[in-house]
Design a protein around this motif. Structure first.
Motif, PDB file in Angstrom:
ATOM      1  N   PHE A  96      48.088  15.363  33.908  1.00 17.63           N
ATOM      2  CA  PHE A  96      49.513  15.162  34.135  1.00 17.63           C
ATOM      3  C   PHE A  96      49.970  14.003  33.266  1.00 17.63           C
ATOM      4  O   PHE A  96      49.436  12.898  33.355  1.00 17.63           O
ATOM      5  CB  PHE A  96      49.828  14.852  35.606  1.00 17.63           C
ATOM      6  CG  PHE A  96      51.302  14.833  35.896  1.00 17.63           C
ATOM      7  CD1 PHE A  96      51.948  15.975  36.324  1.00 17.63           C
ATOM      8  CD2 PHE A  96      52.043  13.672  35.732  1.00 17.63           C
ATOM      9  CE1 PHE A  96      53.317  15.967  36.576  1.00 17.63           C
ATOM     10  CE2 PHE A  96      53.406  13.649  35.978  1.00 17.63           C
ATOM     11  CZ  PHE A  96      54.047  14.803  36.400  1.00 17.63           C
ATOM     12  N   ARG A 117      54.853  16.558  33.306  1.00 17.00           N
ATOM     13  CA  ARG A 117      54.340  17.910  33.464  1.00 17.00           C
ATOM     14  C   ARG A 117      52.827  17.888  33.586  1.00 17.00           C
ATOM     15  O   ARG A 117      52.166  16.988  33.073  1.00 17.00           O
ATOM     16  CB  ARG A 117      54.692  18.794  32.253  1.00 17.00           C
ATOM     17  CG  ARG A 117      56.141  19.141  32.067  1.00 17.00           C
ATOM     18  CD  ARG A 117      56.345  19.716  30.668  1.00 17.00           C
ATOM     19  NE  ARG A 117      57.648  20.295  30.473  1.00 17.00           N
ATOM     20  CZ  ARG A 117      58.732  19.609  30.131  1.00 17.00           C
ATOM     21  NH1 ARG A 117      58.655  18.307  29.957  1.00 17.00           N
ATOM     22  NH2 ARG A 117      59.886  20.230  29.950  1.00 17.00           N
ATOM     23  N   TRP A 118      52.307  18.941  34.187  1.00 16.85           N
ATOM     24  CA  TRP A 118      50.889  19.236  34.096  1.00 16.85           C
ATOM     25  C   TRP A 118      50.680  20.024  32.812  1.00 16.85           C
ATOM     26  O   TRP A 118      51.331  21.047  32.587  1.00 16.85           O
ATOM     27  CB  TRP A 118      50.426  20.060  35.292  1.00 16.85           C
ATOM     28  CG  TRP A 118      50.315  19.252  36.552  1.00 16.85           C
ATOM     29  CD1 TRP A 118      51.231  19.170  37.554  1.00 16.85           C
ATOM     30  CD2 TRP A 118      49.221  18.414  36.929  1.00 16.85           C
ATOM     31  NE1 TRP A 118      50.781  18.326  38.539  1.00 16.85           N
ATOM     32  CE2 TRP A 118      49.550  17.847  38.187  1.00 16.85           C
ATOM     33  CE3 TRP A 118      48.003  18.079  36.335  1.00 16.85           C
ATOM     34  CZ2 TRP A 118      48.701  16.967  38.861  1.00 16.85           C
ATOM     35  CZ3 TRP A 118      47.158  17.199  37.003  1.00 16.85           C
ATOM     36  CH2 TRP A 118      47.505  16.658  38.247  1.00 16.85           C
ATOM     37  N   TYR A 125      52.572  23.067  24.305  1.00 15.49           N
ATOM     38  CA  TYR A 125      53.852  22.642  24.868  1.00 15.49           C
ATOM     39  C   TYR A 125      54.727  22.055  23.766  1.00 15.49           C
ATOM     40  O   TYR A 125      54.263  21.254  22.943  1.00 15.49           O
ATOM     41  CB  TYR A 125      53.642  21.598  25.962  1.00 15.49           C
ATOM     42  CG  TYR A 125      53.041  22.169  27.216  1.00 15.49           C
ATOM     43  CD1 TYR A 125      53.841  22.518  28.304  1.00 15.49           C
ATOM     44  CD2 TYR A 125      51.669  22.397  27.311  1.00 15.49           C
ATOM     45  CE1 TYR A 125      53.290  23.058  29.454  1.00 15.49           C
ATOM     46  CE2 TYR A 125      51.107  22.945  28.451  1.00 15.49           C
ATOM     47  CZ  TYR A 125      51.923  23.274  29.516  1.00 15.49           C
ATOM     48  OH  TYR A 125      51.373  23.825  30.647  1.00 15.49           O
ATOM     49  N   ARG A 144      60.267  27.120  29.352  1.00 11.88           N
ATOM     50  CA  ARG A 144      61.051  26.650  30.493  1.00 11.88           C
ATOM     51  C   ARG A 144      60.926  27.622  31.663  1.00 11.88           C
ATOM     52  O   ARG A 144      60.746  27.209  32.820  1.00 11.88           O
ATOM     53  CB  ARG A 144      62.517  26.507  30.080  1.00 11.88           C
ATOM     54  CG  ARG A 144      63.388  25.731  31.057  1.00 11.88           C
ATOM     55  CD  ARG A 144      64.671  25.311  30.379  1.00 11.88           C
ATOM     56  NE  ARG A 144      65.530  24.498  31.207  1.00 11.88           N
ATOM     57  CZ  ARG A 144      66.297  23.511  30.759  1.00 11.88           C
ATOM     58  NH1 ARG A 144      66.277  23.187  29.471  1.00 11.88           N
ATOM     59  NH2 ARG A 144      67.086  22.834  31.576  1.00 11.88           N
ATOM     60  N   GLU A 147      57.463  27.344  33.333  1.00 16.13           N
ATOM     61  CA  GLU A 147      57.326  26.154  34.176  1.00 16.13           C
ATOM     62  C   GLU A 147      58.073  26.306  35.493  1.00 16.13           C
ATOM     63  O   GLU A 147      57.604  25.870  36.548  1.00 16.13           O
ATOM     64  CB  GLU A 147      57.814  24.925  33.407  1.00 16.13           C
ATOM     65  CG  GLU A 147      56.899  24.562  32.244  1.00 16.13           C
ATOM     66  CD  GLU A 147      57.423  23.420  31.397  1.00 16.13           C
ATOM     67  OE1 GLU A 147      56.598  22.725  30.778  1.00 16.13           O
ATOM     68  OE2 GLU A 147      58.657  23.224  31.348  1.00 16.13           O
ATOM     69  N   LYS A 151      56.610  26.198  39.366  1.00 13.06           N
ATOM     70  CA  LYS A 151      57.148  25.319  40.401  1.00 13.06           C
ATOM     71  C   LYS A 151      57.601  26.124  41.619  1.00 13.06           C
ATOM     72  O   LYS A 151      57.506  25.649  42.756  1.00 13.06           O
ATOM     73  CB  LYS A 151      58.302  24.491  39.830  1.00 13.06           C
ATOM     74  CG  LYS A 151      57.824  23.483  38.775  1.00 13.06           C
ATOM     75  CD  LYS A 151      58.926  22.532  38.355  1.00 13.06           C
ATOM     76  CE  LYS A 151      59.133  21.460  39.378  1.00 13.06           C
ATOM     77  NZ  LYS A 151      60.093  20.431  38.927  1.00 13.06           N
ATOM     78  N   ASP A 174      51.617  17.507  43.948  1.00 19.39           N
ATOM     79  CA  ASP A 174      52.403  16.531  43.200  1.00 19.39           C
ATOM     80  C   ASP A 174      53.194  15.593  44.100  1.00 19.39           C
ATOM     81  O   ASP A 174      53.638  14.523  43.663  1.00 19.39           O
ATOM     82  CB  ASP A 174      53.388  17.243  42.262  1.00 19.39           C
ATOM     83  CG  ASP A 174      52.707  17.738  41.000  1.00 19.39           C
ATOM     84  OD1 ASP A 174      51.495  17.500  40.856  1.00 19.39           O
ATOM     85  OD2 ASP A 174      53.375  18.364  40.171  1.00 19.39           O
ATOM     86  N   HIS A 367      63.585  21.451  42.682  1.00 14.90           N
ATOM     87  CA  HIS A 367      62.347  21.741  41.959  1.00 14.90           C
ATOM     88  C   HIS A 367      62.249  23.229  41.594  1.00 14.90           C
ATOM     89  O   HIS A 367      61.730  23.575  40.527  1.00 14.90           O
ATOM     90  CB  HIS A 367      61.141  21.332  42.794  1.00 14.90           C
ATOM     91  CG  HIS A 367      60.817  19.874  42.716  1.00 14.90           C
ATOM     92  ND1 HIS A 367      60.278  19.293  41.600  1.00 14.90           N
ATOM     93  CD2 HIS A 367      60.972  18.867  43.620  1.00 14.90           C
ATOM     94  CE1 HIS A 367      60.096  17.996  41.805  1.00 14.90           C
ATOM     95  NE2 HIS A 367      60.515  17.715  43.025  1.00 14.90           N
ATOM     96  N   SER A 371      64.669  22.719  35.680  1.00 16.20           N
ATOM     97  CA  SER A 371      63.556  22.266  34.854  1.00 16.20           C
ATOM     98  C   SER A 371      63.509  20.748  34.803  1.00 16.20           C
ATOM     99  O   SER A 371      64.517  20.065  35.026  1.00 16.20           O
ATOM    100  CB  SER A 371      63.718  22.832  33.440  1.00 16.20           C
ATOM    101  OG  SER A 371      62.973  22.111  32.501  1.00 16.20           O
ATOM    102  N   GLN A 372      62.327  20.200  34.474  1.00 23.58           N
ATOM    103  CA  GLN A 372      62.205  18.758  34.265  1.00 23.58           C
ATOM    104  C   GLN A 372      63.119  18.287  33.143  1.00 23.58           C
ATOM    105  O   GLN A 372      63.456  17.107  33.060  1.00 23.58           O
ATOM    106  CB  GLN A 372      60.767  18.381  33.911  1.00 23.58           C
ATOM    107  CG  GLN A 372      59.743  18.695  34.982  1.00 23.58           C
ATOM    108  CD  GLN A 372      59.046  20.016  34.718  1.00 23.58           C
ATOM    109  OE1 GLN A 372      59.686  20.981  34.291  1.00 23.58           O
ATOM    110  NE2 GLN A 372      57.754  20.065  34.979  1.00 23.58           N
TER     111      GLN A 372
END
Length: 604
Positions: A96, A117-118, A125, A144, A147, A151, A174, A367, A371-372
């Motif tokens: 991570f 992110r993991w 990536y 995206r 991911e 999640k 997490d 989540h 997206s992050q």
């Protein structure tokens, strides 16, 4: 944590911050490619420091980039994108990453790549500089989408309380505390008992006198509550309604409510009625909880004073009205019943239901759908810290049934059937609906007076931040749900903003005219239960995160957005000073909404 490993100066230095969470480190082989704005790329760079265990949990690693590896990348060029991947070598291959920073020492420029992110094995990536993008502008939509699918597998919805709020089905790894030892309730309780002279409470079951109730707070382990010497005072009882923990039930009274339609002030002379008759309503667990209504007036000194208390909502002969004209111990016992209900409502709803559980659903939804890289995720994420962990770890059921003596699930279900975000969930609307939006009405309402400052600062912060990414509030689609940026401006402040003396009263045949001190003592929890209440309350009163605005994890790196965050912090400093100045003239001070006191998230 710092595991900084310095190298000699060179064209490029790469700094990699591994996350501080379970199993975040890796022993896999990690590689990276730098891409500039013109499409040029460096060669594949292996991130490895010989004779050093890189990428350990919570560590910052520094890597020197040999000049030969960057011959195809102009030294004056800006790094627009990183391509990062790892293999599946060794047992500990999960990784991570919080962020990667690239420093160009020729041009003295630095490029930040937030990861959060993991990094799974063998997937390349693609991370853009600053990594902040709305989905419609995403250059790598497949990544995206992948991911978000992952999640959604980790953050699944559940409804653990029937007719209650949405929660997470099981806690994702997490969401674990990064310092689990702090939340070992059993060992912490044992430590508190061992280091406290309060172990003597375990020896005897009954209290000797009301005075001994306050003696237990004389040592440093458990500080004496401010109200310990004023608990029976009417002025302090009124202050508790507007400047204590459960502050959002009071409303302007322009006429006597129907539930108090038989208001009389001569109940003190009738010795045939008993509290046993009045308190015939039974809650689960063979314990009782009244549903009181109180009438208060504002005196000439602008202080709130109680006029009458009715312990249940339905008026009638079996539900008498108590007033300050009752004998002192009778009136004191009635106020204790009132505060017991107030504490139960606060813990079950104001605290657990409408903060912890309600915001857990918001956390899970965010989540699952953002997206992050989404700017709104970055705005909200600091306020999610440890929320799911504390909800999954702290034994709420034990606390509420043993210490507050109420079926909290019943209260939560009742409240969620009537609660609305645009009414109770929005501070200005909530105040307006209760007739308290005018600052000249009930000027001693410290919660309102301070909360408005904070709410306005948060609203200003959110509006500026959202406007940065949504020009003129252009339409936005988040997955399949149609939202507009104006909706975000309205709801995000609510989500960010949404961040005792407890008695067990057993039914006895108490007449109005002959309540004695022993009657009150026998209605209180015994010594061992009191110790449990004090320990659990101390644990749940701890501050689990830094103060609001001082984020544990910095998600926002866009310079324009950082300016907005800095402005928000300046506003918080001004509010803190203003509240501190106000408290110089308050007795006691009201510190709960001082930004120095408010944590970033609902983590305890």
């Amino acid at each position: 944590m710092g595991c900084l490993f310095s190298k000699p100066s060179s064209d490029f230095m790469i700094y990699v911050q591994t996350g501080d969470r379970r199993n975040a480190g890796t022993d896999a082989n990690v590689k990276l490619v730098m891409h500039d704005e013109q499409g040029n790329a460096s060669g594949a760079i292996t991130l490895d420091n010989y004779f050093k265990n890189d990428f350990e949990r919570g560590c910052l690693d520094t890597f020197h980039v040999p000049a030969a590896k960057i011959r195809d990348l102009p030294r004056s060029g800006k790094i627009a994108r990183l391509e990062v991947w790892k293999d599946d070598a060794w047992v500990a291959s999960d990784w991570f990453v919080d962020k990667i920073v690239v420093e160009n020492r020729v041009t003295n420029s630095t490029f930040v790549f937030p990861i959060f992110r993991w990094i799974k094995a063998k997937y390349h990536y693609q991370i853009r500089h600053l990594d902040t993008s709305l989905p419609q502008f995403e250059e790598y939509p497949a990544q995206r989408a992948m991911e978000l699918r992952e999640k959604r597998d980790a953050y699944q919805f559940d409804q653990k309380v029937a007719n209650g709020p949405a929660q997470v089905k099981s806690m994702p790894s997490d969401e674990q505390f990064s310092f689990d030892y702090k939340w070992d309730i059993v060992s912490l309780k044992a430590k508190l008992i061992a280091t406290s002279l309060l172990v003597k409470l375990m020896a005897h079951g009954e209290w000797d006198s009301l005075a001994t109730l306050t003696d237990v707070y004389t040592e440093s382990t458990f500080h004496k509550p401010r109200g310990a010497d004023r608990w029976s005072n009417d002025l302090y009882f009124g202050l508790q309604r507007v400047a204590s923990l459960n502050h959002s039930l009071i409303q302007l009274c322009t006429a006597i409510p129907d539930s108090l339609s038989c208001l009389m002030f001569n109940v003190g002379g009738d010795t045939t009625k008993t509290l046993r008759h009045a308190l015939s309503y039974h809650f689960p667990y063979h314990l009782q909880l009244c549903i009181p209504i109180g009438l208060f007036f504002l005196d000439k000194t602008k202080h709130l004073r109680p006029v009458a208390i009715q312990l249940f909502q339905k008026p009638g002969p079996g539900n008498p009205i108590f007033t300050p004209l009752c004998k002192s111990l009778t009136w004191a016992l009635v106020k204790m019943w009132y505060n017991n209900a107030d504490a139960a409502y606060h813990q079950a709803l104001t605290h657990l239901g409408m903060t912890h559980l309600l915001m857990e659903g918001v956390t899970v939804a965010t989540h699952r759908n953002l997206s992050q890289s989404h700017p709104i995720f970055k705005l909200l994420a600091p306020h999610f810290l440890y929320l799911i962990a504390i909800n999954s770890t702290i034994p709420h059921f034990y606390f509420f049934t043993t210490c507050v003596f109420v079926s909290f699930t019943s209260l939560i279900c009742f409240r969620f059937n009537t609660w609305r975000m645009d009414r109770e969930g929005t501070l200005p609307n909530d105040l307006k609906n209760r007739g308290l939006d005018d600052l000249n009405v009930l000027p001693c309402y410290h919660f309102r007076n301070d909360a408005i400052l904070l709410y306005e600062a948060i609203s200003k912060y959110v509006k500026a931040y959202v406007s940065l990414y949504y020009s003129k509030y252009q339409d936005l689609s988040i997955q399949t749900a149609p939202y507009t940026p104006q909706d975000l401006v309205s709801s995000a402040p609510i989500q960010i903003f949404s961040f005792i003396f407890v008695c067990r009263l057993e039914c006895k045949d108490w007449c109005f005219s002959d309540i004695q001190e022993r009657d009150i003592l026998e209605s209180l929890p015994d010594r061992p239960t009191t110790l449990d209440i004090m320990i659990v309350t101390k644990i749940l009163s701890a501050k689990g995160t830094k103060s609001i605005g001082d984020f544990e994890v910095q998600y926002i790196f866009d310079p324009q957005a950082r300016d907005i965050v800095d402005e928000f912090r300046k506003d918080l400093l001004k509010i803190s000073k203003k509240i501190k100045d106000r408290n110089l003239h308050r007795n006691p001070p009201y510190e709960y909404l001082d930004p120095d006191i408010i944590p970033n998230s609902i983590s305890i």
